[in-house]
Design a protein around this motif. Structure first.
Motif, PDB file in Angstrom:
ATOM      1  N   VAL A 114     -31.526 -22.145 -56.372  1.00 41.05           N
ATOM      2  CA  VAL A 114     -30.482 -21.129 -56.513  1.00 41.05           C
ATOM      3  C   VAL A 114     -29.178 -21.829 -56.879  1.00 41.05           C
ATOM      4  O   VAL A 114     -28.755 -22.772 -56.206  1.00 41.05           O
ATOM      5  N   LEU A 115     -28.554 -21.386 -57.950  1.00 42.10           N
ATOM      6  CA  LEU A 115     -27.270 -21.923 -58.388  1.00 42.10           C
ATOM      7  C   LEU A 115     -26.202 -20.870 -58.115  1.00 42.10           C
ATOM      8  O   LEU A 115     -26.162 -19.825 -58.761  1.00 42.10           O
ATOM      9  N   VAL A 116     -25.361 -21.135 -57.138  1.00 36.19           N
ATOM     10  CA  VAL A 116     -24.338 -20.173 -56.722  1.00 36.19           C
ATOM     11  C   VAL A 116     -23.029 -20.499 -57.432  1.00 36.19           C
ATOM     12  O   VAL A 116     -22.428 -21.552 -57.212  1.00 36.19           O
ATOM     13  N   ARG A 117     -22.593 -19.572 -58.262  1.00 37.32           N
ATOM     14  CA  ARG A 117     -21.357 -19.783 -59.023  1.00 37.32           C
ATOM     15  C   ARG A 117     -20.250 -18.822 -58.593  1.00 37.32           C
ATOM     16  O   ARG A 117     -19.152 -18.846 -59.147  1.00 37.32           O
ATOM     17  N   ASN A 118     -20.559 -17.948 -57.631  1.00 39.71           N
ATOM     18  CA  ASN A 118     -19.551 -17.050 -57.057  1.00 39.71           C
ATOM     19  C   ASN A 118     -19.913 -16.826 -55.593  1.00 39.71           C
ATOM     20  O   ASN A 118     -20.730 -15.972 -55.273  1.00 39.71           O
ATOM     21  N   CYS A 119     -19.302 -17.606 -54.703  1.00 36.79           N
ATOM     22  CA  CYS A 119     -19.699 -17.548 -53.291  1.00 36.79           C
ATOM     23  C   CYS A 119     -19.275 -16.233 -52.632  1.00 36.79           C
ATOM     24  O   CYS A 119     -19.911 -15.781 -51.678  1.00 36.79           O
ATOM     25  N   GLU A 120     -18.218 -15.613 -53.129  1.00 38.61           N
ATOM     26  CA  GLU A 120     -17.776 -14.339 -52.556  1.00 38.61           C
ATOM     27  C   GLU A 120     -18.864 -13.283 -52.715  1.00 38.61           C
ATOM     28  O   GLU A 120     -19.183 -12.551 -51.775  1.00 38.61           O
ATOM     29  N   LYS A 121     -19.465 -13.209 -53.907  1.00 37.17           N
ATOM     30  CA  LYS A 121     -20.526 -12.238 -54.152  1.00 37.17           C
ATOM     31  C   LYS A 121     -21.826 -12.649 -53.447  1.00 37.17           C
ATOM     32  O   LYS A 121     -22.655 -11.804 -53.135  1.00 37.17           O
ATOM     33  N   TYR A 122     -21.979 -13.954 -53.202  1.00 30.96           N
ATOM     34  CA  TYR A 122     -23.172 -14.427 -52.510  1.00 30.96           C
ATOM     35  C   TYR A 122     -23.161 -13.998 -51.045  1.00 30.96           C
ATOM     36  O   TYR A 122     -24.155 -13.484 -50.526  1.00 30.96           O
ATOM     37  N   PHE A 123     -22.031 -14.213 -50.367  1.00 34.86           N
ATOM     38  CA  PHE A 123     -21.943 -13.898 -48.940  1.00 34.86           C
ATOM     39  C   PHE A 123     -21.602 -12.436 -48.664  1.00 34.86           C
ATOM     40  O   PHE A 123     -21.820 -11.956 -47.558  1.00 34.86           O
ATOM     41  N   HIS A 124     -21.061 -11.740 -49.665  1.00 31.92           N
ATOM     42  CA  HIS A 124     -20.725 -10.329 -49.491  1.00 31.92           C
ATOM     43  C   HIS A 124     -21.284  -9.528 -50.668  1.00 31.92           C
ATOM     44  O   HIS A 124     -20.528  -8.995 -51.485  1.00 31.92           O
ATOM     45  N   PRO A 125     -22.591  -9.448 -50.744  1.00 30.47           N
ATOM     46  CA  PRO A 125     -23.219  -8.772 -51.900  1.00 30.47           C
ATOM     47  C   PRO A 125     -23.026  -7.264 -51.848  1.00 30.47           C
ATOM     48  O   PRO A 125     -22.916  -6.665 -50.776  1.00 30.47           O
ATOM     49  N   ILE A 126     -22.978  -6.682 -53.028  1.00 32.71           N
ATOM     50  CA  ILE A 126     -22.940  -5.228 -53.151  1.00 32.71           C
ATOM     51  C   ILE A 126     -24.374  -4.746 -53.308  1.00 32.71           C
ATOM     52  O   ILE A 126     -25.114  -5.228 -54.178  1.00 32.71           O
ATOM     53  N   GLU A 127     -24.791  -3.832 -52.461  1.00 33.49           N
ATOM     54  CA  GLU A 127     -26.176  -3.367 -52.493  1.00 33.49           C
ATOM     55  C   GLU A 127     -26.463  -2.637 -53.796  1.00 33.49           C
ATOM     56  O   GLU A 127     -25.761  -1.717 -54.183  1.00 33.49           O
ATOM     57  N   GLU A 128     -27.486  -3.101 -54.477  1.00 36.65           N
ATOM     58  CA  GLU A 128     -27.902  -2.471 -55.728  1.00 36.65           C
ATOM     59  C   GLU A 128     -29.412  -2.277 -55.689  1.00 36.65           C
ATOM     60  O   GLU A 128     -30.149  -3.064 -55.091  1.00 36.65           O
ATOM     61  N   GLN A 129     -29.855  -1.243 -56.349  1.00 34.45           N
ATOM     62  CA  GLN A 129     -31.289  -1.000 -56.424  1.00 34.45           C
ATOM     63  C   GLN A 129     -31.912  -1.961 -57.419  1.00 34.45           C
ATOM     64  O   GLN A 129     -31.535  -2.023 -58.579  1.00 34.45           O
ATOM     65  N   SER A 130     -32.836  -2.782 -56.930  1.00 25.64           N
ATOM     66  CA  SER A 130     -33.445  -3.807 -57.784  1.00 25.64           C
ATOM     67  C   SER A 130     -34.690  -3.260 -58.474  1.00 25.64           C
ATOM     68  O   SER A 130     -35.512  -2.587 -57.866  1.00 25.64           O
ATOM     69  N   GLY A 131     -34.822  -3.594 -59.763  1.00 25.03           N
ATOM     70  CA  GLY A 131     -35.973  -3.128 -60.516  1.00 25.03           C
ATOM     71  C   GLY A 131     -37.095  -4.146 -60.560  1.00 25.03           C
ATOM     72  O   GLY A 131     -38.132  -3.918 -61.154  1.00 25.03           O
ATOM     73  N   THR A 132     -36.867  -5.320 -59.912  1.00 23.59           N
ATOM     74  CA  THR A 132     -37.875  -6.369 -59.933  1.00 23.59           C
ATOM     75  C   THR A 132     -38.788  -6.235 -58.739  1.00 23.59           C
ATOM     76  O   THR A 132     -38.371  -5.898 -57.645  1.00 23.59           O
ATOM     77  N   SER A 133     -40.063  -6.492 -58.953  1.00 19.82           N
ATOM     78  CA  SER A 133     -41.038  -6.397 -57.876  1.00 19.82           C
ATOM     79  C   SER A 133     -41.238  -7.759 -57.232  1.00 19.82           C
ATOM     80  O   SER A 133     -40.921  -8.796 -57.818  1.00 19.82           O
ATOM     81  N   ALA A 134     -41.769  -7.779 -56.034  1.00 20.45           N
ATOM     82  CA  ALA A 134     -42.006  -9.028 -55.315  1.00 20.45           C
ATOM     83  C   ALA A 134     -43.061  -9.851 -56.041  1.00 20.45           C
ATOM     84  O   ALA A 134     -43.996  -9.315 -56.635  1.00 20.45           O
TER      85      ALA A 134
END
Length: 221
Positions: A114-134
């Motif tokens: 995992v390459l984290v380039r924005n730690c604010e969004k990493y630790f405080h994510p905005i919940e979004e509906q993901s279209g990717t399956s497990a």
């Protein structure tokens, strides 16, 4: 008063005490209304002293955890085109709000970077509906190793990073950050025989080389 240093509160307590003593002496020399004024002032002074002593005591004697030293590991800097390198090495890219996540499954092992380039969004994510399956292929994996590398970080991230590092029966995980053209693991855990091969492989995929000069890094719990 919460933002005032303890020593200044103790000074105010001392001044209040002297003022209270002066008022006690003064009340013996007053008559009528002035006596009542002195009594009221004495009550106010001693109420303040009680509250100030409590506040100063909390600030003076509160528990201060000792800094804990973690063994650290330093590596050479990542290559600038690391995203393209990982894709060429068979990692599947997933773009996230905070950066990119890469996964490579080679049964019976799985590698995640995992390459984290924005730690604010990493630790405080905005919940979004993901279209990717497990990824069902992960269910069949016997060992999993992952590196999370922070290009962007703040004090909150640096406090939490040591806890990213763990090793279990089936998982080895490491949190790292980039500083002064080096990749730093703030809480290095020596890979066991179970993970040494996977650890060497993921380092190779990232192009990381361990630097000879290593030091300990101090972090507060």
């Amino acid at each position: 008063m919460r933002n005032i240093k303890a020593k200044y509160i103790w000074i105010s307590v001392a001044i209040s005490f002297l003022l209270g003593v002066g008022l006690l002496v003064g009340v013996t020399f007053t008559q009528g209304a002035w006596t009542n004024v002195c009594i009221v002032l004495i009550a106010i002074v001693f109420i303040y002293m009680t509250l100030a002593i409590q506040m100063a005591s909390v600030k003076t004697f509160r528990y201060r955890p000792k800094a804990k030293k973690y063994p650290q590991m330093r590596y050479t800097m990542l290559q600038e085109d690391i995203d393209e390198i990982l894709k060429k090495k068979g990692y599947k890219q997933r773009v996230e709000a905070y950066g990119c996540s890469y996964l490579k499954v080679q049964q019976p092992n799985a590698y995640k970077i995992v390459l984290v380039r924005n730690c604010e969004k990493y630790f405080h994510p905005i919940e979004e509906q993901s279209g990717t399956s497990a990824n069902k292929s992960l269910e069949k994996c016997q060992k999993f190793i992952g590196f999370e590398i922070f290009y962007d970080y703040n004090e909150e991230a640096l406090r939490k990073l040591p806890d990213f590092n763990l090793q279990g029966e089936k998982i080895y995980y490491s949190g790292l950050y980039i500083e002064n053209e080096q990749v730093i693991c703030p809480n290095y855990i020596e890979p066991s025989n179970t993970f040494i091969e996977l650890y060497t492989k993921i380092k190779s995929d990232l192009g990381l080389e361990i630097l000879e000069s290593q030091e300990d890094i101090s972090n507060s719990i």
